[in-house]
Design a protein around this motif. Structure first.
Motif, PDB file in Angstrom:
ATOM      1  N   LEU A 200       3.501  17.362   2.266  1.00  0.00           N
ATOM      2  CA  LEU A 200       3.806  17.366   0.837  1.00  0.00           C
ATOM      3  C   LEU A 200       2.712  18.084   0.051  1.00  0.00           C
ATOM      4  O   LEU A 200       2.993  18.788  -0.926  1.00  0.00           O
ATOM      5  N   GLU A 201       1.479  17.942   0.489  1.00  0.00           N
ATOM      6  CA  GLU A 201       0.361  18.587  -0.195  1.00  0.00           C
ATOM      7  C   GLU A 201       0.392  20.108  -0.047  1.00  0.00           C
ATOM      8  O   GLU A 201      -0.172  20.831  -0.871  1.00  0.00           O
ATOM      9  N   ARG A 202       1.063  20.605   0.986  1.00  0.00           N
ATOM     10  CA  ARG A 202       1.130  22.055   1.215  1.00  0.00           C
ATOM     11  C   ARG A 202       2.206  22.727   0.359  1.00  0.00           C
ATOM     12  O   ARG A 202       2.310  23.952   0.339  1.00  0.00           O
ATOM     13  N   LEU A 203       2.992  21.939  -0.339  1.00  0.00           N
ATOM     14  CA  LEU A 203       4.116  22.478  -1.099  1.00  0.00           C
ATOM     15  C   LEU A 203       3.735  22.731  -2.547  1.00  0.00           C
ATOM     16  O   LEU A 203       2.777  22.189  -3.073  1.00  0.00           O
ATOM     17  N   ASP A 204       4.554  23.557  -3.203  1.00  0.00           N
ATOM     18  CA  ASP A 204       4.339  23.856  -4.617  1.00  0.00           C
ATOM     19  C   ASP A 204       5.028  22.841  -5.519  1.00  0.00           C
ATOM     20  O   ASP A 204       4.472  22.427  -6.540  1.00  0.00           O
ATOM     21  N   VAL A 205       6.255  22.455  -5.161  1.00  0.00           N
ATOM     22  CA  VAL A 205       7.072  21.558  -6.001  1.00  0.00           C
ATOM     23  C   VAL A 205       7.868  20.652  -5.068  1.00  0.00           C
ATOM     24  O   VAL A 205       8.379  21.102  -4.032  1.00  0.00           O
ATOM     25  N   ARG A 206       8.021  19.371  -5.451  1.00  0.00           N
ATOM     26  CA  ARG A 206       8.773  18.416  -4.649  1.00  0.00           C
ATOM     27  C   ARG A 206       9.827  17.720  -5.505  1.00  0.00           C
ATOM     28  O   ARG A 206       9.497  17.114  -6.524  1.00  0.00           O
TER      29      ARG A 206
END
Length: 346
Positions: A200-206
Motif C-alpha cells: 500500500l505504501e508503494r502506491l500513489d492512491v488507494r
C-alpha cells in the motif's frame, strides 16, 4: 444512397465502435471482436491491409470476422462504415445532461480496472483512452487478493503491475499524462485492508471498498467502515452502499450502516467519498451525497471503468455532484497531480 466520406482509417473506426459499445455498457462479447481486430491490424502496413481488402481476404487474418472486415474495408475506401454509423446513432449520446462545469474541472479519474483483474482491456489501452478524453492522470486500481472472482492481485502480481505502469509512463514521457499506481482494496470484515502495508505504501492512491457480506448487521458494518477510514493509507471510500439500481447484473439493495458516523470518520481522516459514476450504481444515493456534503467530506468522482469506453462515464457522476451543489475544490480529482499526491501520501 450517398456514401458518407470517412478519412480516419480502420483502426480509429474499430476503436470508436468499441468505445461507444463500452460506454453504453454493452456485453463484453459484443466489444471483444473490435478490440481484437485492432490488435490484428495495428502491426500491418497499409499496403498489406489494402491488398487483403482488394483480394477479399481480410477474414483470413486472425480475429477478423465478416463484421470487422466490412468496417476495415469501408474505412480503407474512405467511406463511413455502416457499423460505426449505427453505433453513433445508438450510443453517441452520453445519456446525461448537466454537470458540464464539473466535468470540465476534472483532471483525472481515481478508479479504473484493466485486464489484470476484471477489466476487459490492457493497461496501455486504458491509458491511451484516458489521454484522448483529456485526462492528466488516471489511477489504475485493479482488485486486491480476496476478490478471487475478479482475479484480484496478490502482492507479487501487484508488484509486477507496478513495473508495467513504470514502463507505460516511460513511453508516455512528455505527453502531459501520468498513469498513477493504485488499487481498489477490499475492506475486510474487521475493517482492515486486503493488502500488505508495504505494498500500500508503494502506491500513489488507494480506493477501499466493501465487496463481501454486504448484508452485514448495521452496527458491524459501521464499525467495519469506520475502522477502514482510520487506516493511514486509505484515500477514497469506494461505492459506499454497494447497491445496484439497474443493469445486466440485476438489482441489489444498499448496505445498512450509520452514514453520519462513517462520513464523519471520512472527514476526520481526510478520506474522500466516491461518487461512483456507473449508472447502474448511482452510489451513494442522493441523500447520502448531501449528508456527506453537509458534514464537510471531500469527494472523488470516478468512473469505476472496466473498459476504455467506460472512462467516459464520468459525466454521470459530474451531473450528480453539480445537482448536489458540491464545490469544485472539494472534488479531489479536480486537483493538479502534485496536490493530489500530496493529499494521498501525507
Amino acid at each position: 444512397m450517398v456514401d458518407t466520406p470517412y478519412d480516419d482509417g480502420p483502426v480509429a473506426a474499430l476503436r470508436r465502435i468499441a468505445f461507444l459499445l463500452e460506454r453504453a455498457r454493452e456485453d463484453t462479447y459484443k466489444v471483444k471482436a473490435y478490440r481484437a481486430a485492432v490488435a490484428t491490424i495495428l502491426p500491418l502496413g497499409e499496403e498489406e491491409l489494402r491488398a487483403h481488402a482488394d483480394a477479399g481476404t481480410l477474414t483470413s487474418l486472425p480475429g477478423i470476422g465478416s463484421s470487422t472486415a466490412s468496417v476495415i474495408a469501408d474505412a480503407l475506401a474512405g467511406v463511413l462504415p455502416e457499423r460505426l454509423a449505427r453505433a453513433e446513432q445508438e450510443h453517441g449520446d452520453r445519456g446525461v445532461t448537466g454537470g458540464e462545469t464539473v466535468r470540465a474541472a476534472l483532471r483525472g479519474d481515481l478508479h479504473s480496472h484493466s485486464d489484470w483483474s476484471d477489466g476487459g482491456s490492457p493497461i496501455e489501452e486504458m491509458a491511451f483512452t484516458a489521454i484522448e478524453l483529456g485526462h492528466e492522470y488516471l489511477v489504475l486500481t485493479d482488485h486486491s487478493p480476496r476478490l478471487k472472482v475478479a482475479r484480484g492481485l496478490s502482492a507479487e502480481r501487484l508488484a509486477r503491475q507496478l513495473d508495467v505502469v513504470e514502463a507505460v509512463n516511460g513511453h508516455l514521457a512528455g505527453s502531459g499524462f501520468t498513469l498513477l499506481k493504485g488499487i481498489e482494496v477490499d475492506i475486510l470484515d474487521d475493517g482492515s485492508l486486503d493488502q500488505s502495508d508495504e505494498m500500500l505504501e508503494r502506491l500513489d492512491v488507494r480506493v477501499a471498498s466493501v465487496h463481501s457480506k454486504l448484508g452485514m448487521d448495521k452496527a458491524a458494518m459501521t464499525r467495519r467502515m469506520v475502522a477502514a477510514t482510520e487506516h493511514p493509507r486509505m484515500n477514497v471510500l469506494g461505492h459506499c452502499t454497494g447497491r445496484l439500481v439497474t443493469g445486466s447484473r440485476g438489482t441489489r439493495g444498499q448496505s445498512q450502516f450509520d452514514a453520519r458516523a462513517v462520513f464523519e470518520a471520512c472527514a476526520a481522516n481526510d478520506v474522500a467519498v466516491e461518487i461512483n459514476s456507473r449508472p447502474e450504481r448511482r452510489d451513494p444515493p442522493t441523500a447520502l451525497i448531501e449528508l456527506a456534503r453537509d458534514i464537510g467530506c471531500l469527494f472523488s468522482i470516478d468512473s469505476d471503468a472496466h473498459a476504455p469506453g467506460q472512462l467516459d462515464l464520468l459525466a454521470h457522476g459530474c451531473a450528480r455532484a453539480e445537482a448536489a451543489g458540491i464545490e469544485i475544490d472539494r472534488i479531489v480529482n479536480t486537483w493538479p497531480e502534485a496536490r493530489l499526491l500530496a493529499w494521498a501520501n501525507p
